[in-house]
Design an enzyme around this catalytic site. Structure first.
Site, PDB file in Angstrom:
ATOM      1  N   TYR A  60      -2.151  -0.477  10.472  1.00  0.00           N
ATOM      2  CA  TYR A  60      -2.252  -0.854   9.049  1.00  0.00           C
ATOM      3  C   TYR A  60      -0.969  -0.440   8.331  1.00  0.00           C
ATOM      4  O   TYR A  60      -0.360  -1.232   7.596  1.00  0.00           O
ATOM      5  CB  TYR A  60      -3.467  -0.166   8.411  1.00  0.00           C
ATOM      6  CG  TYR A  60      -3.647  -0.466   6.926  1.00  0.00           C
ATOM      7  CD1 TYR A  60      -4.347  -1.588   6.503  1.00  0.00           C
ATOM      8  CD2 TYR A  60      -3.106   0.381   5.948  1.00  0.00           C
ATOM      9  CE1 TYR A  60      -4.511  -1.868   5.150  1.00  0.00           C
ATOM     10  CE2 TYR A  60      -3.266   0.119   4.596  1.00  0.00           C
ATOM     11  CZ  TYR A  60      -3.968  -1.011   4.199  1.00  0.00           C
ATOM     12  OH  TYR A  60      -4.130  -1.287   2.854  1.00  0.00           O
ATOM     13  N   SER A  71       0.869  -1.171   0.000  1.00  0.00           N
ATOM     14  CA  SER A  71       0.000   0.000   0.000  1.00  0.00           C
ATOM     15  C   SER A  71       0.905   1.220   0.000  1.00  0.00           C
ATOM     16  O   SER A  71       2.059   1.130   0.431  1.00  0.00           O
ATOM     17  CB  SER A  71      -0.860  -0.033   1.273  1.00  0.00           C
ATOM     18  OG  SER A  71      -1.404   1.235   1.556  1.00  0.00           O
TER      19      SER A  71
HETATM   20  N1  LIG Z   1      -8.625  -0.839  -1.845  1.00  0.00           N
HETATM   21  C1  LIG Z   1      -7.586  -0.057  -1.768  1.00  0.00           C
HETATM   22  O1  LIG Z   1      -7.695   1.168  -2.007  1.00  0.00           O
HETATM   23  C2  LIG Z   1      -6.243  -0.632  -1.408  1.00  0.00           C
HETATM   24  C3  LIG Z   1      -5.123   0.207  -1.523  1.00  0.00           C
HETATM   25  C4  LIG Z   1      -3.873  -0.307  -1.187  1.00  0.00           C
HETATM   26  C5  LIG Z   1      -3.765  -1.623  -0.768  1.00  0.00           C
HETATM   27  N2  LIG Z   1      -4.878  -2.411  -0.670  1.00  0.00           N
HETATM   28  C6  LIG Z   1      -4.696  -3.794  -0.230  1.00  0.00           C
HETATM   29  O2  LIG Z   1      -5.327  -4.659  -1.151  1.00  0.00           O
HETATM   30  C7  LIG Z   1      -5.639  -5.899  -0.492  1.00  0.00           C
HETATM   31  C8  LIG Z   1      -7.063  -6.305  -0.835  1.00  0.00           C
HETATM   32  O3  LIG Z   1      -7.955  -5.421  -0.198  1.00  0.00           O
HETATM   33  P1  LIG Z   1      -9.282  -4.895  -0.929  1.00  0.00           P
HETATM   34  O4  LIG Z   1      -9.112  -3.449  -1.137  1.00  0.00           O
HETATM   35  O5  LIG Z   1      -9.583  -5.784  -2.072  1.00  0.00           O
HETATM   36  O6  LIG Z   1     -10.355  -5.053   0.246  1.00  0.00           O
HETATM   37  P2  LIG Z   1     -11.567  -6.037   0.471  1.00  0.00           P
HETATM   38  O7  LIG Z   1     -12.475  -6.023  -0.704  1.00  0.00           O
HETATM   39  O8  LIG Z   1     -12.120  -5.676   1.791  1.00  0.00           O
HETATM   40  O9  LIG Z   1     -10.862  -7.477   0.516  1.00  0.00           O
HETATM   41  C9  LIG Z   1     -10.173  -7.908   1.652  1.00  0.00           C
HETATM   42  C10 LIG Z   1     -10.142  -9.424   1.628  1.00  0.00           C
HETATM   43  O10 LIG Z   1      -9.482  -9.903   2.813  1.00  0.00           O
HETATM   44  C11 LIG Z   1     -10.331 -10.869   3.426  1.00  0.00           C
HETATM   45  N3  LIG Z   1     -10.137 -10.930   4.878  1.00  0.00           N
HETATM   46  C12 LIG Z   1     -10.253  -9.923   5.770  1.00  0.00           C
HETATM   47  N4  LIG Z   1     -10.046 -10.402   7.024  1.00  0.00           N
HETATM   48  C13 LIG Z   1      -9.804 -11.740   6.900  1.00  0.00           C
HETATM   49  C14 LIG Z   1      -9.554 -12.792   7.814  1.00  0.00           C
HETATM   50  N5  LIG Z   1      -9.531 -12.587   9.140  1.00  0.00           N
HETATM   51  N6  LIG Z   1      -9.346 -14.042   7.347  1.00  0.00           N
HETATM   52  C15 LIG Z   1      -9.398 -14.295   6.019  1.00  0.00           C
HETATM   53  N7  LIG Z   1      -9.639 -13.335   5.085  1.00  0.00           N
HETATM   54  C16 LIG Z   1      -9.855 -12.070   5.530  1.00  0.00           C
HETATM   55  C17 LIG Z   1     -11.744 -10.379   3.103  1.00  0.00           C
HETATM   56  O11 LIG Z   1     -12.681 -11.419   3.337  1.00  0.00           O
HETATM   57  P3  LIG Z   1     -14.282 -11.107   3.429  1.00  0.00           P
HETATM   58  O12 LIG Z   1     -14.755 -11.050   1.994  1.00  0.00           O
HETATM   59  O13 LIG Z   1     -14.801 -12.281   4.166  1.00  0.00           O
HETATM   60  O14 LIG Z   1     -14.446  -9.795   4.141  1.00  0.00           O
HETATM   61  C18 LIG Z   1     -11.569 -10.023   1.640  1.00  0.00           C
HETATM   62  O15 LIG Z   1     -11.576 -11.159   0.820  1.00  0.00           O
HETATM   63  C19 LIG Z   1      -5.386  -5.667   0.996  1.00  0.00           C
HETATM   64  O16 LIG Z   1      -4.155  -6.240   1.333  1.00  0.00           O
HETATM   65  C20 LIG Z   1      -5.312  -4.151   1.102  1.00  0.00           C
HETATM   66  O17 LIG Z   1      -4.511  -3.754   2.181  1.00  0.00           O
HETATM   67  C21 LIG Z   1      -6.111  -1.942  -0.991  1.00  0.00           C
END
Ligand SMILES: NC(=O)c1ccc[n+]([C@@H]2O[C@H](COP(=O)([O-])OP(=O)(O)OC[C@H]3O[C@@H](n4cnc5c(N)ncnc54)[C@H](OP(=O)(O)O)[C@@H]3O)[C@@H](O)[C@H]2O)c1
Length: 246
Positions: A166, A153
């Site tokens: 985070y 990130s």
């Molecule tokens: N979106 C952004 O702007 C952004 C920017 C920079 C980095 N990122 C990174 O991208 C990655 C994906 O995030 P996203 O944005 O796609 O968010 P997201 O849609 O909320 O996806 C997060 C995923 O992690 C899973 N998860 C959360 N807690 C968990 C647990 N205790 N055990 C197993 N799985 C768990 C969630 O499962 P559930 O479906 O069950 O909730 C979901 O599949 C993350 O590492 C995040 O830090 C995102």
């Protein structure tokens, strides 16, 4: 924006594990990898949501995936080893791992962060990527060329006040990647890189920016070029590097 146009079935023989495959970027990557010929292992905590992704892959003509339910908050060495043992029995090896599972809590000054929130964010955003990689190393060593992608990130590459545990976890992810690289590059065919997707309209983003209009940010599917590049053999020479989608 990172640009890459792979050939249709360039992941044809690959077996790829995606954590956080139930939603957001992990789901988009799993669908994309399957569309390019890979066999997917979908890992997440919510079986019903994983089954929807399973159905989406099959409906799009992808190879039959596997579903693995694991709550990364509760997982211990035994549960990670069980995941690795099941993959060994069913597939015999792993060609790639995308660590996309992540969690976020509302931004706060460090002085107001609870120990519970600290522990949860470090556990899901950092410890899980370490433990899953560690237990999968024997499977990755069996691949001709394996790729591990750690999701970073901007908060892990710059100082970002109020992003607390985070940001610390994501800085840790960069360091974890560098350590795995230093320890593996001369003794294995496993390459490790970090990927920062940048701002993206997902559930996690909404926790950090509740007042932001999601329409202002790209959808996960628009950010897949480096996810594809890093998982395929075109990136074999890239090891220990930082990538960004945007
Ligand atoms: N979106 C952004 O702007 C952004 C920017 C920079 C980095 N990122 C990174 O991208 C990655 C994906 O995030 P996203 O944005 O796609 O968010 P997201 O849609 O909320 O996806 C997060 C995923 O992690 C899973 N998860 C959360 N807690 C968990 C647990 N205790 N055990 C197993 N799985 C768990 C969630 O499962 P559930 O479906 O069950 O909730 C979901 O599949 C993350 O590492 C995040 O830090 C995102």
């Amino acid at each position: 924006m990172f640009e890459y146009q792979p050939s249709a079935n360039f992941l044809d023989s690959k077996i790829i594990l995606v954590s956080g495959a139930s939603s957001g970027l992990g789901r988009a990557a799993a669908l994309c990898y399957a569309q390019h010929g890979a066999t997917l292992i979908l890992l997440g905590r919510n079986e019903a949501k994983l089954n929807i992704v399973y159905d989406e892959i099959e409906a799009a003509g992808g190879k039959q995936p596997a579903v693995m339910v694991l709550d990364l908050l509760k997982a211990d060495d035994n549960s990670y080893q069980e995941v690795a043992t099941t993959i060994a029995e069913e597939f015999g090896r792993l060609d790639g791992v995308l660590h996309s599972a992540g969690t976020m809590s509302p931004v706060l000054p460090l002085e107001h962060v609870t120990l519970e929130s600290w522990d949860q964010q470090l556990r899901v955003n950092l410890t899980a990527s370490y433990a899953l990689t560690r237990h999968c190393l024997p499977l990755l060593r069996r691949a001709a060329a394996a790729s591990v992608i750690f999701t970073s990130s901007t908060a892990g590459r710059e100082l970002r006040e109020y992003w607390g545990p985070y940001a610390i976890a994501k800085h840790g992810i960069e360091n974890l990647m560098q350590l795995f690289h230093a320890e593996l590059h001369s003794t294995s065919n496993i390459r490790v890189n970090t990927l920062n997707p940048g701002p993206c309209a997902t559930a996690l983003r909404r926790v950090a920016f509740p007042s932001e209009d999601p329409a202002m940010r790209p959808q996960p599917a628009a950010l897949m070029a480096p996810y594809l590049y890093l998982m395929g053999d075109d990136s074999r020479a890239d090891n220990g590097r930082q990538f960004s989608s945007q």
